[in-house]
Scaffold this active site. Structure first.
Site, PDB file in Angstrom:
ATOM      1  CG  ASN A  37      -2.171   0.776   1.074  1.00  0.00           C
ATOM      2  OD1 ASN A  37      -2.425   1.341   0.008  1.00  0.00           O
ATOM      3  ND2 ASN A  37      -2.983   0.826   2.122  1.00  0.00           N
ATOM      4  CG  HIS A 122     -11.907  -2.664  10.607  1.00  0.00           C
ATOM      5  ND1 HIS A 122     -10.886  -1.996   9.968  1.00  0.00           N
ATOM      6  CD2 HIS A 122     -11.382  -3.854  10.987  1.00  0.00           C
ATOM      7  CE1 HIS A 122      -9.805  -2.761   9.969  1.00  0.00           C
ATOM      8  NE2 HIS A 122     -10.084  -3.887  10.568  1.00  0.00           N
ATOM      9  NE  ARG A 147      -9.799  -1.687  13.640  1.00  0.00           N
ATOM     10  CZ  ARG A 147      -8.984  -1.088  12.762  1.00  0.00           C
ATOM     11  NH1 ARG A 147      -7.754  -1.560  12.578  1.00  0.00           N
ATOM     12  NH2 ARG A 147      -9.389  -0.064  12.059  1.00  0.00           N
ATOM     13  CE1 TYR A 159      -6.105   2.569   9.772  1.00  0.00           C
ATOM     14  CE2 TYR A 159      -6.213   2.130  12.123  1.00  0.00           C
ATOM     15  CZ  TYR A 159      -6.233   1.685  10.815  1.00  0.00           C
ATOM     16  OH  TYR A 159      -6.400   0.354  10.572  1.00  0.00           O
ATOM     17  CG  ASP A 220      -4.774  -1.052  14.790  1.00  0.00           C
ATOM     18  OD1 ASP A 220      -3.683  -0.927  15.398  1.00  0.00           O
ATOM     19  OD2 ASP A 220      -4.854  -1.235  13.565  1.00  0.00           O
ATOM     20  CG  HIS A 222      -2.596   2.393  13.136  1.00  0.00           C
ATOM     21  ND1 HIS A 222      -1.973   3.077  12.127  1.00  0.00           N
ATOM     22  CD2 HIS A 222      -3.172   1.337  12.544  1.00  0.00           C
ATOM     23  CE1 HIS A 222      -2.179   2.470  10.993  1.00  0.00           C
ATOM     24  NE2 HIS A 222      -2.906   1.402  11.210  1.00  0.00           N
ATOM     25  CD  GLU A 246      -4.204  -4.333  14.782  1.00  0.00           C
ATOM     26  OE1 GLU A 246      -5.402  -4.620  14.991  1.00  0.00           O
ATOM     27  OE2 GLU A 246      -3.776  -4.012  13.675  1.00  0.00           O
ATOM     28  CD  GLU A 272      -1.299  -3.288  10.827  1.00  0.00           C
ATOM     29  OE1 GLU A 272      -2.259  -3.834  11.363  1.00  0.00           O
ATOM     30  OE2 GLU A 272      -1.343  -2.153  10.321  1.00  0.00           O
ATOM     31  NE  ARG A 293      -3.174  -7.261  13.385  1.00  0.00           N
ATOM     32  CZ  ARG A 293      -4.178  -7.267  12.504  1.00  0.00           C
ATOM     33  NH1 ARG A 293      -4.884  -8.355  12.312  1.00  0.00           N
ATOM     34  NH2 ARG A 293      -4.471  -6.177  11.837  1.00  0.00           N
ATOM     35  CG  HIS A 322      -2.638  -6.610   8.245  1.00  0.00           C
ATOM     36  ND1 HIS A 322      -1.806  -5.858   7.431  1.00  0.00           N
ATOM     37  CD2 HIS A 322      -3.540  -5.748   8.748  1.00  0.00           C
ATOM     38  CE1 HIS A 322      -2.221  -4.603   7.452  1.00  0.00           C
ATOM     39  NE2 HIS A 322      -3.259  -4.499   8.241  1.00  0.00           N
ATOM     40  CG  ASP A 326      -3.558  -2.508   2.672  1.00  0.00           C
ATOM     41  OD1 ASP A 326      -4.411  -2.023   3.447  1.00  0.00           O
ATOM     42  OD2 ASP A 326      -2.492  -2.988   3.058  1.00  0.00           O
ATOM     43  CD  GLU A 349      -7.519  -6.204  10.036  1.00  0.00           C
ATOM     44  OE1 GLU A 349      -6.412  -6.613   9.631  1.00  0.00           O
ATOM     45  OE2 GLU A 349      -7.704  -5.041  10.429  1.00  0.00           O
ATOM     46  CD1 TRP A 412       0.662   6.952   9.400  1.00  0.00           C
ATOM     47  CD2 TRP A 412      -1.333   5.953   9.376  1.00  0.00           C
ATOM     48  NE1 TRP A 412       0.750   5.899   8.565  1.00  0.00           N
ATOM     49  CE2 TRP A 412      -0.462   5.252   8.519  1.00  0.00           C
ATOM     50  CE3 TRP A 412      -2.648   5.517   9.501  1.00  0.00           C
ATOM     51  CZ2 TRP A 412      -0.853   4.119   7.807  1.00  0.00           C
ATOM     52  CZ3 TRP A 412      -3.043   4.384   8.791  1.00  0.00           C
ATOM     53  CH2 TRP A 412      -2.134   3.686   7.954  1.00  0.00           C
TER      54      TRP A 412
HETATM   55  O1  EZ4 Z   1      -3.486   0.676   8.394  1.00  0.00           O
HETATM   56  O2  EZ4 Z   1      -3.361  -1.937   5.983  1.00  0.00           O
HETATM   57  O3  EZ4 Z   1      -5.258  -3.349  11.299  1.00  0.00           O
HETATM   58  N1  EZ4 Z   1      -5.261  -2.863  10.228  1.00  0.00           N
HETATM   59  C1  EZ4 Z   1      -4.573  -1.791   9.870  1.00  0.00           C
HETATM   60  C2  EZ4 Z   1      -4.647  -1.410   8.412  1.00  0.00           C
HETATM   61  C3  EZ4 Z   1      -3.427  -0.635   7.941  1.00  0.00           C
HETATM   62  C4  EZ4 Z   1      -3.348  -0.629   6.442  1.00  0.00           C
HETATM   63  C5  EZ4 Z   1      -2.096   0.061   5.930  1.00  0.00           C
HETATM   64  O4  EZ4 Z   1      -1.977  -0.146   4.560  1.00  0.00           O
HETATM   65  O5  EZ4 Z   1      -3.918  -1.191  10.688  1.00  0.00           O
HETATM   66  O6  EZ4 Z   1      -5.821  -0.717   8.142  1.00  0.00           O
HETATM   67 CO    CO Z   2      -3.541  -2.523  12.396  1.00  0.00          CO
END
Ligand code: EZ4
Ligand code: CO
Length: 412
Positions: A37, A122, A147, A159, A220, A222, A246, A272, A293, A322, A326, A349, A412
């Site tokens: 991605n 999600h 999630r 995000y 998540d 992130h 996560e 991931e 992941r 994951h 993408d 997921e 992010w």
């Molecule tokens: O941000 O795959 O848990 N899932 C994630 C995803 C990632 C994207 C990045 O390309 O964190 O949504």
């Molecule tokens: Co994630």
């Protein structure tokens, strides 16, 4: 038998996908996913300029040998571009082997260990009301686990929140779960960890009060917290019994997870962005995580994913592969076959692909009553409609960046 041709297909039904198609002299073809991605064309070049010519004439049956050949002959090991390219070859070869055997791939991996794969979707919302609506709609679609991503007071756009920002390139188009937006520059979002750490436990409290104790809830982080902040969050979420937290902190510094582990019993999922089993070595052997992941696509394919999961099994660590949009339907199918076959499956997921994507990639995969199944067609169970693919040319898209109130760049 040998590989006669290799084609790289780039398509963008609503997001970019890179697919490798290998065909044997007998006319059997297999598909592999090489989508990275926001950096898609780097993998196209890696495959086109440096890999496909090495494949012609090789015995398509020797998957392990081809994997080792590509990994070791490059000399420069690991990295997301290299490993996505190797993954595409590996998955295409497994597809061919399973088609030749007349079996779905999971049969070659040892057969099914369960009837289906528990999936999580999600759910998100800026407000609790919006979030509850999103959770309810996931339950109506059959999801048995969700999630939960929530807005944070004072932050405009973060995000994972569906109703947030619309992209400059596509005004009016909801951000939804796809963080990469088409356009010449990455979108900018904002972030404040202290507000987040204060707010999130109140969201989980409200969700538990509304939906009760049964529903498995995930979250998540992130990569946005330091180890001690992650420890604080894990601790403050303990009363709400998360299935997992996560990416609570970036795991390049794997020792940081020792700090998190010392302080909280909230289960942890990481990996991931990892691309080899080496990235998991300390996390698994020290039992610093509970879920792996990795995605087949970004991890070098089915061959190393299976090895990582067998290593994890010794420590009672399970899979949580994951599954964002993408990862193409090809990469997704590959890991569904692995998930069905391994004993230490945890959860999968599932971000549903769009109608346009499903028109390019026809799949035997099913989602019923909260469970995924890759289907029983020989191979992966995915066919690529090359004409449909060609009608969606590549469009540049970038993942966002995030800044703190003073302008400092943040994860992010
Ligand atoms: O941000 O795959 O848990 N899932 C994630 C995803 C990632 C994207 C990045 O390309 O964190 O949504
Ligand atoms: Co994630």
């Amino acid at each position: 038998m040998s590989i006669a041709s290799a084609e790289i297909i780039v398509t963008s039904p609503d997001r970019n996908f890179v697919t490798l198609k290998l065909t044997t002299i007998d006319g059997v073809s297999g598909l592999g996913d090489a989508t990275l991605n926001g950096r898609e064309l780097a993998v196209v070049s890696y495959l086109r300029d440096h890999v496909v010519q090495l494949l012609i004439g090789r015995d398509e049956g020797n998957i392990e040998d081809t994997w080792q050949f590509l990994y070791r002959s490059a000399y420069w090991r690991r990295g997301p571009v290299t490993m996505a390219a190797i993954a595409a070859v590996d998955v295409a070869l497994w597809d061919i082997k399973a088609k030749t055997a007349g079996m779905p791939l999971y049969q070659l991996l040892g057969g099914a260990s369960r009837r289906g794969l528990l999936a999580y979707g999600h759910a998100s919302g800026k407000s609790n009301a919006e979030l509850f609506e999103s959770i309810r709609s996931h339950q109506e679609q059959g999801y048995r686990a969700v999630r939960v991503q929530a807005g944070v007071p004072g932050l405009k756009s973060i995000y994972g929140i569906a109703s947030n920002a619309t992209s400059a390139a596509n005004p009016g188009v909801r951000y939804d779960h796809e963080p990469a937006q088409r356009g010449a520059l990455p979108a900018e979002e904002d972030w404040d960890t202290r507000s987040y750490l204060r707010h999130l436990p109140t969201v989980f409290e409200a969700v538990r009060n509304e939906f009760g104790p049964e529903l498995p809830l995930l979250h998540d982080g992130h990569h946005r917290m330091t180890p001690i902040q992650a420890a604080q969050l894990g601790k403050s979420l303990e009363p709400y019994d998360l299935f997992w937290l996560e990416d609570c902190t970036p795991a390049e510094n794997q020792q940081g997870l020792r700090i998190v582990r010392q302080h909280t019993t909230t289960p942890l999922a990481i990996g991931e962005v990892f691309n080899t089993v080496w990235d998991f070595q300390q996390l698994i052997s020290e039992q610093l995580i509970d879920y792996v992941r990795a995605a087949a696509t970004h991890f070098g394919g089915v061959t190393p994913l299976r090895k990582a999961m067998d290593f994890a099994a010794q420590f009672q660590i399970r899979s949580g592969f994951h599954g964002p949009t993408d990862v193409s339907p090809v990469g997704f199918a590959a890991q569904l076959h692995v998930g069905l076959a391994i004993h230490n499956f945890g959860i999968q997921e599932y971000m549903e692909h769009s109608e346009a994507t499903n028109s390019v990639f026809q799949q035997t995969m099913t989602f019923r009553d909260g469970y995924l199944h890759p289907g029983d067609a020989p191979g992966l169970g995915v066919q690529l409609d090359e004409q449909a693919a060609a009608s969606f040319p590549y469009e540049p898209a970038y993942l966002p960046v995030s800044r703190l109130h003073d302008g400092t760049l943040h994860d992010w």
